[in-house]
Scaffold this motif. Structure first.
Motif, PDB file in Angstrom:
ATOM      1  N   LEU A   1       0.830  -1.208   0.000  1.00  0.00           N
ATOM      2  CA  LEU A   1       0.000   0.000   0.000  1.00  0.00           C
ATOM      3  C   LEU A   1       0.864   1.258   0.000  1.00  0.00           C
ATOM      4  O   LEU A   1       0.479   2.287  -0.552  1.00  0.00           O
ATOM      5  CB  LEU A   1      -0.926   0.006   1.216  1.00  0.00           C
ATOM      6  CG  LEU A   1      -2.146  -0.917   1.201  1.00  0.00           C
ATOM      7  CD1 LEU A   1      -2.884  -0.826   2.521  1.00  0.00           C
ATOM      8  CD2 LEU A   1      -3.078  -0.576   0.042  1.00  0.00           C
ATOM      9  N   GLN A   2       2.043   1.160   0.604  1.00  0.00           N
ATOM     10  CA  GLN A   2       2.956   2.309   0.621  1.00  0.00           C
ATOM     11  C   GLN A   2       3.321   2.755  -0.785  1.00  0.00           C
ATOM     12  O   GLN A   2       3.618   3.933  -1.013  1.00  0.00           O
ATOM     13  CB  GLN A   2       4.229   1.956   1.403  1.00  0.00           C
ATOM     14  CG  GLN A   2       4.046   1.891   2.914  1.00  0.00           C
ATOM     15  CD  GLN A   2       3.539   0.534   3.386  1.00  0.00           C
ATOM     16  OE1 GLN A   2       3.122  -0.296   2.580  1.00  0.00           O
ATOM     17  NE2 GLN A   2       3.578   0.315   4.690  1.00  0.00           N
ATOM     18  N   GLY A   3       3.275   1.815  -1.731  1.00  0.00           N
ATOM     19  CA  GLY A   3       3.602   2.149  -3.114  1.00  0.00           C
ATOM     20  C   GLY A   3       2.586   3.056  -3.773  1.00  0.00           C
ATOM     21  O   GLY A   3       2.812   3.562  -4.876  1.00  0.00           O
ATOM     22  N   LEU A   4       1.451   3.294  -3.088  1.00  0.00           N
ATOM     23  CA  LEU A   4       0.397   4.149  -3.630  1.00  0.00           C
ATOM     24  C   LEU A   4       0.387   5.527  -2.960  1.00  0.00           C
ATOM     25  O   LEU A   4      -0.504   6.330  -3.227  1.00  0.00           O
ATOM     26  CB  LEU A   4      -0.980   3.491  -3.427  1.00  0.00           C
ATOM     27  CG  LEU A   4      -1.134   2.050  -3.901  1.00  0.00           C
ATOM     28  CD1 LEU A   4      -2.548   1.566  -3.612  1.00  0.00           C
ATOM     29  CD2 LEU A   4      -0.816   1.909  -5.381  1.00  0.00           C
ATOM     30  N   SER A   5       1.377   5.797  -2.115  1.00  0.00           N
ATOM     31  CA  SER A   5       1.359   7.014  -1.289  1.00  0.00           C
ATOM     32  C   SER A   5       1.385   8.309  -2.097  1.00  0.00           C
ATOM     33  O   SER A   5       0.933   9.350  -1.615  1.00  0.00           O
ATOM     34  CB  SER A   5       2.538   6.999  -0.317  1.00  0.00           C
ATOM     35  OG  SER A   5       3.772   6.965  -1.022  1.00  0.00           O
ATOM     36  N   ASP A   6       1.892   8.256  -3.334  1.00  0.00           N
ATOM     37  CA  ASP A   6       1.975   9.482  -4.139  1.00  0.00           C
ATOM     38  C   ASP A   6       0.811   9.625  -5.117  1.00  0.00           C
ATOM     39  O   ASP A   6       0.779  10.564  -5.917  1.00  0.00           O
ATOM     40  CB  ASP A   6       3.298   9.523  -4.905  1.00  0.00           C
ATOM     41  CG  ASP A   6       3.453   8.340  -5.853  1.00  0.00           C
ATOM     42  OD1 ASP A   6       2.720   7.334  -5.696  1.00  0.00           O
ATOM     43  OD2 ASP A   6       4.321   8.407  -6.758  1.00  0.00           O
ATOM     44  N   CYS A   7      -0.155   8.731  -5.057  1.00  0.00           N
ATOM     45  CA  CYS A   7      -1.310   8.794  -5.971  1.00  0.00           C
ATOM     46  C   CYS A   7      -2.331   9.808  -5.455  1.00  0.00           C
ATOM     47  O   CYS A   7      -2.440  10.036  -4.252  1.00  0.00           O
ATOM     48  CB  CYS A   7      -1.953   7.419  -6.106  1.00  0.00           C
ATOM     49  SG  CYS A   7      -0.868   6.184  -6.865  1.00  0.00           S
ATOM     50  N   ASP A   8      -3.093  10.393  -6.383  1.00  0.00           N
ATOM     51  CA  ASP A   8      -4.058  11.414  -5.948  1.00  0.00           C
ATOM     52  C   ASP A   8      -5.510  10.949  -6.011  1.00  0.00           C
ATOM     53  O   ASP A   8      -6.411  11.678  -5.589  1.00  0.00           O
ATOM     54  CB  ASP A   8      -3.873  12.706  -6.750  1.00  0.00           C
ATOM     55  CG  ASP A   8      -4.029  12.515  -8.254  1.00  0.00           C
ATOM     56  OD1 ASP A   8      -4.467  11.432  -8.686  1.00  0.00           O
ATOM     57  OD2 ASP A   8      -3.696  13.453  -9.004  1.00  0.00           O
TER      58      ASP A   8
ATOM     59  N   SER B   1      -3.448   7.355   6.612  1.00  0.00           N
ATOM     60  CA  SER B   1      -2.172   7.823   7.163  1.00  0.00           C
ATOM     61  C   SER B   1      -1.035   7.758   6.146  1.00  0.00           C
ATOM     62  O   SER B   1      -0.015   8.424   6.312  1.00  0.00           O
ATOM     63  CB  SER B   1      -1.800   6.988   8.395  1.00  0.00           C
ATOM     64  OG  SER B   1      -1.679   5.608   8.058  1.00  0.00           O
ATOM     65  N   LEU B   2      -1.220   6.966   5.082  1.00  0.00           N
ATOM     66  CA  LEU B   2      -0.156   6.806   4.080  1.00  0.00           C
ATOM     67  C   LEU B   2      -0.188   7.864   2.988  1.00  0.00           C
ATOM     68  O   LEU B   2       0.836   8.125   2.347  1.00  0.00           O
ATOM     69  CB  LEU B   2      -0.268   5.424   3.408  1.00  0.00           C
ATOM     70  CG  LEU B   2       0.104   4.205   4.249  1.00  0.00           C
ATOM     71  CD1 LEU B   2      -0.258   2.934   3.492  1.00  0.00           C
ATOM     72  CD2 LEU B   2       1.583   4.226   4.587  1.00  0.00           C
TER      73      LEU B   2
ATOM     74  N   LYS C   1      -9.258   9.777   9.584  1.00  0.00           N
ATOM     75  CA  LYS C   1      -9.192  11.106  10.172  1.00  0.00           C
ATOM     76  C   LYS C   1      -9.791  12.145   9.233  1.00  0.00           C
ATOM     77  O   LYS C   1     -10.226  13.209   9.669  1.00  0.00           O
ATOM     78  CB  LYS C   1      -7.739  11.472  10.483  1.00  0.00           C
ATOM     79  CG  LYS C   1      -7.090  10.621  11.552  1.00  0.00           C
ATOM     80  CD  LYS C   1      -5.651  11.041  11.777  1.00  0.00           C
ATOM     81  CE  LYS C   1      -4.980  10.166  12.833  1.00  0.00           C
ATOM     82  NZ  LYS C   1      -3.550  10.532  13.016  1.00  0.00           N
ATOM     83  N   HIS C   2      -9.788  11.816   7.939  1.00  0.00           N
ATOM     84  CA  HIS C   2     -10.330  12.728   6.930  1.00  0.00           C
ATOM     85  C   HIS C   2     -11.415  12.009   6.112  1.00  0.00           C
ATOM     86  O   HIS C   2     -11.240  11.750   4.927  1.00  0.00           O
ATOM     87  CB  HIS C   2      -9.220  13.235   6.011  1.00  0.00           C
ATOM     88  CG  HIS C   2      -8.126  13.972   6.719  1.00  0.00           C
ATOM     89  ND1 HIS C   2      -8.280  15.269   7.141  1.00  0.00           N
ATOM     90  CD2 HIS C   2      -6.881  13.588   7.083  1.00  0.00           C
ATOM     91  CE1 HIS C   2      -7.169  15.663   7.738  1.00  0.00           C
ATOM     92  NE2 HIS C   2      -6.306  14.665   7.724  1.00  0.00           N
TER      93      HIS C   2
END
Length: 286
Positions: free
Chosen positions: A80-87, A109-110, A134-135
């Motif tokens: 899942l960390q590999g998706l951290s820069d996706c919008d 959180s990621l 949280k959002h």
């Protein structure tokens, strides 16, 4: 999110629906990241998509250059960390509330607070799925239909926290890819699956009462103008998915008897007869 145009979408889950959504995005020209916690599923999804694209090329619907470009636009990641820069991330895992809720909790959180998180749930509460975030205001429901490349309808689900602006942006974005989005509220089954429950459940009851067999029910409804009968449609959708939707709507309406799942649905799922994807369901497939 005002005026935002999403440029780096991702898909979580590489099963039937995930593959269809990936195909839609890549066909539209997007570079797409995809994650599934099973490496075998990720590899299988790539092979399936590439086979589909090459078949389209053989029919003259895609050029060699287009297929090669589409292959390059698919990027499989192993976490899942590999998706951290996706919008814009679309989740398409099985209909399990706890599983989906856990994924969204991790994504919350990621990823950036501006990243939109969408769930492809067919009947679960989007508000419940986002409850650990949280959002939660950036969570939205996008219910696609199978096969994604053929059926234009998408239910855009507004949760208790989703701003109308995000709903409108998502609908406009889907329209750029040839989809026909409809705005629905976060109620059990939304619109399509709520209306579909009697279509499927009465068909079981008719067969159970001996009024007609499954083939007759399907044939009669096709003759009446329906593209497919209820049993054919369940085999295409996946009997497990259909059963999950039935149970979710039944539970969501506080066990109203009119939505009670039929025992045969559960029996078929437990026996592994899931429809076309398993080779056997209400009918047998080669």
């Amino acid at each position: 999110m005002t005026g935002q145009t999403w440029k780096s979408p991702a898909v979580i889950g590489t099963g039937t629906m995930g593959r269809g959504i990936m195909d839609m995005l890549i066909t539209a020209g997007y570079q797409v990241k995809a994650f599934d916690n099973c490496k075998k599923n990720r590899i299988s999804a790539r092979e399936w998509l590439e086979e589909r694209w090459w078949k389209l090329a053989e029919k003259g619907k895609k050029t060699l250059f287009e297929v090669e470009s589409m292959q390059e636009r698919l990027m499989l990641v192993d976490s899942l960390q590999g998706l951290s820069d996706c919008d814009f991330i679309i989740e398409a895992v099985p209909e399990d509330l706890l599983l989906k809720r856990n994924i969204f909790h991790q994504l919350d959180s990621l990823t950036s607070a501006e990243t939109v998180l969408a769930t492809n749930t067919s009947s679960l509460s989007v508000t419940s799925i986002s409850s650990k975030c949280k959002h939660p205001e950036r969570v939205i429901g996008l219910h696609f239909f199978n096969p994604v490349w053929r059926l234009p309808l998408v239910e855009v689900v507004e949760s208790a926290h989703t701003p109308l602006e995000l709903v409108q942006q998502a609908m406009s974005w889907l329209q750029t890819m040839g989809k026909e989005p409809i705005h629905v509220l976060d109620t059990p089954g939304f619109i399509v699956n709520r209306v579909a429950r009697p279509f499927h459940l009465e068909a079981y009851r008719i067969v159970g009462e001996g009024l007609a067999d499954k083939n007759q029910v399907d044939r009669i409804l096709r003759s009446a103008g329906f593209p497919m009968g209820p049993f054919e449609l369940q085999d295409l959708i996946g009997i497990d998915i259909n059963y999950s939707a039935s149970h979710s709507v039944y539970e969501g309406f506080h066990y109203d008897p009119r939505f009670r799942p039929h025992p045969e649905q559960r029996a078929l799922v437990e026996s592994g007869k899931l429809g076309r994807k398993s080779g056997k369901g209400h009918y047998i497939y080669e």
